[in-house]
Every structure is written in C-alpha cells, then in structure tokens.
Design an enzyme around this catalytic site. Structure first.
Site, short mmCIF file in Angstrom:
data_model
loop_
_atom_site.label_atom_id
_atom_site.label_comp_id
_atom_site.label_asym_id
_atom_site.label_seq_id
_atom_site.Cartn_x
_atom_site.Cartn_y
_atom_site.Cartn_z
N HIS A 82 0.76 -1.38 -0.21
CA HIS A 82 -0.13 0.20 -0.01
C HIS A 82 0.91 1.23 0.04
O HIS A 82 1.88 1.39 0.70
CB HIS A 82 -0.90 0.11 1.25
CG HIS A 82 -1.81 1.16 1.20
ND1 HIS A 82 -2.99 1.36 0.56
CD2 HIS A 82 -1.63 2.35 1.90
CE1 HIS A 82 -3.46 2.68 0.71
NE2 HIS A 82 -2.60 3.14 1.62
N ASP A 161 -15.39 1.77 7.81
CA ASP A 161 -14.64 2.83 7.43
C ASP A 161 -14.99 3.72 6.55
O ASP A 161 -14.93 4.90 6.66
CB ASP A 161 -13.31 1.95 6.89
CG ASP A 161 -12.17 2.94 6.38
OD1 ASP A 161 -11.78 3.86 6.98
OD2 ASP A 161 -12.05 3.16 4.97
N ARG A 168 -15.40 11.85 9.48
CA ARG A 168 -13.96 12.72 9.58
C ARG A 168 -13.94 13.74 8.82
O ARG A 168 -13.52 14.58 9.07
CB ARG A 168 -13.15 11.70 9.66
CG ARG A 168 -13.15 10.79 10.74
CD ARG A 168 -12.07 9.61 10.82
NE ARG A 168 -11.02 9.91 10.32
CZ ARG A 168 -10.04 9.36 9.57
NH1 ARG A 168 -10.32 7.97 9.00
NH2 ARG A 168 -8.90 9.52 9.44
N SER A 183 -7.97 3.08 9.62
CA SER A 183 -8.56 3.09 8.24
C SER A 183 -7.81 2.13 7.22
O SER A 183 -8.20 1.39 6.39
CB SER A 183 -8.97 4.34 8.01
OG SER A 183 -9.33 4.54 6.60
N LYS A 187 -8.57 -1.87 5.55
CA LYS A 187 -8.82 -2.25 4.26
C LYS A 187 -8.02 -3.17 3.45
O LYS A 187 -8.46 -4.34 2.84
CB LYS A 187 -8.68 -1.01 3.33
CG LYS A 187 -10.05 -0.01 3.60
CD LYS A 187 -9.89 1.34 2.50
CE LYS A 187 -9.29 2.22 3.44
NZ LYS A 187 -9.76 3.86 3.57
N1 URA Z 1 -6.67 7.17 3.56
C1 URA Z 1 -7.52 6.39 4.26
O1 URA Z 1 -7.67 5.41 3.52
N2 URA Z 1 -7.98 6.44 5.47
C2 URA Z 1 -7.61 7.65 6.04
O2 URA Z 1 -8.40 7.88 7.20
C3 URA Z 1 -6.81 8.64 5.51
C4 URA Z 1 -6.17 8.28 4.27
#
Ligand code: URA
Ligand code: CA
Length: 434
Positions: A82, A161, A168, A183, A187
């Site tokens: 990632h 999320d 947020r 977060s 994923k």
């Molecule tokens: N990217 C994400 O996937 N989550 C966040 O909280 C910030 C950036």
C-alpha cells in the site's frame, strides 16, 4: 452500554475496552449510533489518541463490519502493498509482475477512483482487450497459475470505515494518526492480505508533509499489522517531486515496461527494488531483504519479470504485444515541449500540482462520472537537481487538445528553477521493520 459514557471516557483520556470499541463500530455500521455521537468520539480521539491495543481493536472491528475476501485458495503467503497516495506512482504496475516472477502471489483487488491519473485498473486498460471483470474462481486460478491477477473491487468491504472516513472528512478529524492507520490497515486486511508492505510518502506532494508525521503513521501501521498477526513493514519515501518521469495512464504503462526491462527511471527502479525486496522477503521467497534484492535484479536482467507481465496481460484478455511495441498503446494527438524560461537548476517540482496539470489534460477523474483519456499526460524531462538551459524542454505534454495554456501556466508555476546548485532529494528516507 451507552455511547455517551464511552464518549466521556475517551474525552477524559481513558482507554476503551475491546467490547466497547466493537459496540461503537457495530452500532455505527447498523445506524443505531448516530453521526453526532461518533463525531464527538472522533474529536475526543483526535485530542486523546488511542493506545496500541485500542488501535488494533478498532482495525479489526472495522474489518469485521463487512465482507472479507477469502484468499485461502491461493498457495503461498499473500503479500499486499500500500502506498499512501503518490503522483504518477507507477510502482504497483511494476511491483506486481516483478515479485510474481519470483513466485510471490499477487492477488490484487483494485479500483478506479478519483485523482490525478486513473487507478491501476484504468492504467492497465490502456492495453487493448485487458479486463478485470473475472469471476472469483477464475481470479484464484489465475493467481495460482501465473502468480498474478487483478480483479475489480466487489463486495461490501469495511463499511464502517467508509462511513467513518466520510464523517471525519466533514468534522475536521481526518488528521488523526490512530484513525488514519486503522482506516488503511482495515482495508488491507479485509482484502485478504497475510503480510503487508507499506510505502508512506512524505514531502510537499504527500499526505504526510513532514518526516516526523510520516514516521509516526508508518510506525502506527506497522504496529497494528504485527499486533493482529499480519507481518508488516514500512518504508518512508520522498514525494517532494513526482516519481519517475511519466504521469498519465498509457504513459505509465510504458514506463512500467521500461522499468521491468531494466531501462526505467532511477528513482522508480530503486523504489520498486526496495519495496519488492520487502515483499519477496515477507512472502518467504528469500531469507533476507538483501537476498531478495539480488533475486529481483536477476529477474529484471534475464527477462523473467517482463515475461510475467506479458503472461498476466494475455491471461486477462490484453494484447501483450504492446510490451514489445509500446507504440500500440493509446497515443495522444499532440506532443508539446515546455521550454525552460531561464538557465539554472531545477529546485522544486510540486508533485500534487503537476498531478493537477495532468488531470486538466484529462488523465484523471475530477468526479466519479468523468471519462479518462488514457493517452494524455506528462513526461518530465528534468528532475530536482538537474541543470537546465534556457529553451531546453522541462516537460513533454501529451495532449488531445490544442488549447493547453492553463496546463502550461500550472507547470511553469510549479517547476522552480534556481541559479544555485541543488541536490536531489533522498528517495528512501527510512525503513521501519520493528
Ligand atoms: N486514507 C485512508 O484510507 N484513510 C484515512 O483515514 C486517511 C487516508
Ligand atoms: Ca511515474
């Protein structure tokens, strides 16, 4: 359990239990806890932070809020990579075939998304015939056979999320390390990763502008991963200028082909070797990252990496002859050079603004509905530290429109020339292995 008591607890700097975190995430996902209470909680977390245990619990609660991808049918250790947002970041296109060539399974689920250029799928679709609409069984079979396949996003992954991130975004609580880290990690874990290799970008064009912030985020994610049983490593890499030369979909595919052949830009090659060596090591195909790096260089030199890319494209319907003849990729109608207006040294190439210039040409989506032009984009002729003479080209602009005054202006404003010598930024700033 009452949500108001949990908000108060976090407000006062106390630690939430595993059950309390699950209660919050379940309630928010099922709409039994309203946005306004979760807003108050995220603001409390913003100021009070979360312990390592709380972060791991939050991550797993979000993983369990929806579907997870079962990759058990794939042999070997599934390592995912990632990157925290880059500009013209061609690494995924290169890394997939590169590590697959060494037997590390790459089972990539990818999206299109918004941004300066398309997502990995858009880029790959510049190869005629290539498609990601394959059945799950076929996906698993292809990964076992070729060690690499890409499938479009499906299923309802981490709905908690999705809701939380959107909330947020409008409550000024995005910039919280525990919330960002959980977060991102949720994923990756929901997508089936056994091990995770992270590339946290730092610098002007990045999400984390300073090295300290990038280190804090990288460490937080590495800790979460290792605490929930996924071996995780991270590097911090420079994004004070775009990576490689190409920014645009087909242009990046060509750059990936060059890199897999051993003729890619120096920085892109170096980043892929570093991330790739982590992936190969985590995937159990080398006993150290140093050994992994040597093996990666070998598959570039002997053509195996490029061959793996061809097989991968072909297996998903793509015309793999583009690898030997990249002129078969979509071509823009106009190629326009951007001449330097002065003598000097390139001192700044503001990555995100250069990305915006590529988007103006049509390389990326501004909204979900916009269409991408796969042929257009930019190829940098100079990078930070390079000497440049007045009149020499800074960038080649690949366009399908003749009116590109705004693009040129954006480029001139964001490629700065200094009369003083400038040194190139260090690409790999830190490695976090814990
Ligand atoms: N990217 C994400 O996937 N989550 C966040 O909280 C910030 C950036
Ligand atoms: Ca690039």
């Amino acid at each position: 359990m009452r949500m108001v008591d949990l908000i108060e607890k976090k407000r006062d700097g106390k630690e939430l239990s595993t059950e309390e975190i699950q209660f919050i995430i379940n309630g928010y996902t099922n709409n039994t806890i309203p946005d306004y209470q979760v807003s108050a909680l995220t603001m409390a977390i913003f100021f009070q932070g979360m312990t390592e245990r709380e972060r791991a619990d939050l991550t797993m609660a979000m993983v369990n809020s929806g579907d997870t991808i079962d990759l058990a049918g794939i042999e070997g250790i599934k390592v995912d990579k990632h990157s925290t947002g880059g500009v013209g970041d061609t690494t995924t296109l290169v890394l997939g075939p590169l590590v697959a060539a060494l037997g590390v399974p790459v089972a990539k689920m990818s999206g299109r998304g918004l941004g300066h250029t398309g997502g990995t799928i858009d880029k790959l679709e510049s190869v005629a015939g290539f498609h990601v609409e394959i059945e799950n069984d076929e996906f698993i079979r292809l990964v076992n056979e070729n060690k690499i396949a890409v499938i479009g996003q499906s299923g309802n992954l981490t709905p908690a999320d999705k809701k939380l991130y959107a909330l947020r975004d409008v409550t000024a609580t995005v910039d919280s390390i525990p919330l960002i880290a959980s977060s991102i990690m949720s994923k990756k874990i929901a997508a089936g990763a056994d091990a995770i290799c992270l590339d946290v970008k730092t610098g002007a064009g990045a999400f984390m502008k300073t090295l300290d912030d990038a280190r804090e985020l990288a460490t937080a994610m590495v800790n979460i991963g290792n605490n929930v049983g996924r071996k995780t490593m991270a590097i911090i890499s420079d994004m004070s200028q775009p990576l490689g030369f190409a920014i645009g979909n087909a242009l990046e595919v060509k750059e990936a082909i060059d890199t897999l052949s051993g003729n890619g830009p120096e920085d892109l090659t170096e980043l892929c070797l570093t991330l790739g060596s982590y992936m190969v090591y985590l995937g159990g195909e080398a006993s150290s990252t140093a050994e992994a790096r040597e093996k990666l260089k070998e598959v570039i030199a002997n053509g195996k990496a490029l061959e793996t890319f061809k097989t991968f494209l072909q297996s998903q319907g793509g015309d793999s002859s583009v690898v030997d003849d990249p002129s078969k990729l979509p071509q823009a109608q106009f190629q326009i050079e951007l001449p330097s207006l002065e003598d000097g040294y390139v001192s700044e190439i503001v990555a995100d603004e250069i990305g915006t210039a590529a988007m103006m040409l049509g390389a990326g989506r501004a909204t979900k509905e916009s269409e991408i032009d796969l042929a257009v984009g930019l190829v940098l002729k100079k990078k930070i530290g390079d000497q440049v003479k007045k009149g020499e080209s800074l960038v080649t602009i690949y366009a399908n429109q003749q009116d590109i005054e705004e693009v040129k202006e954006t480029l001139y404003q964001n490629i700065k020339i200094s009369t003083q010598k400038v040194s190139a930024p260090k690409l790999i700033q830190e490695e976090i292995t814990i």
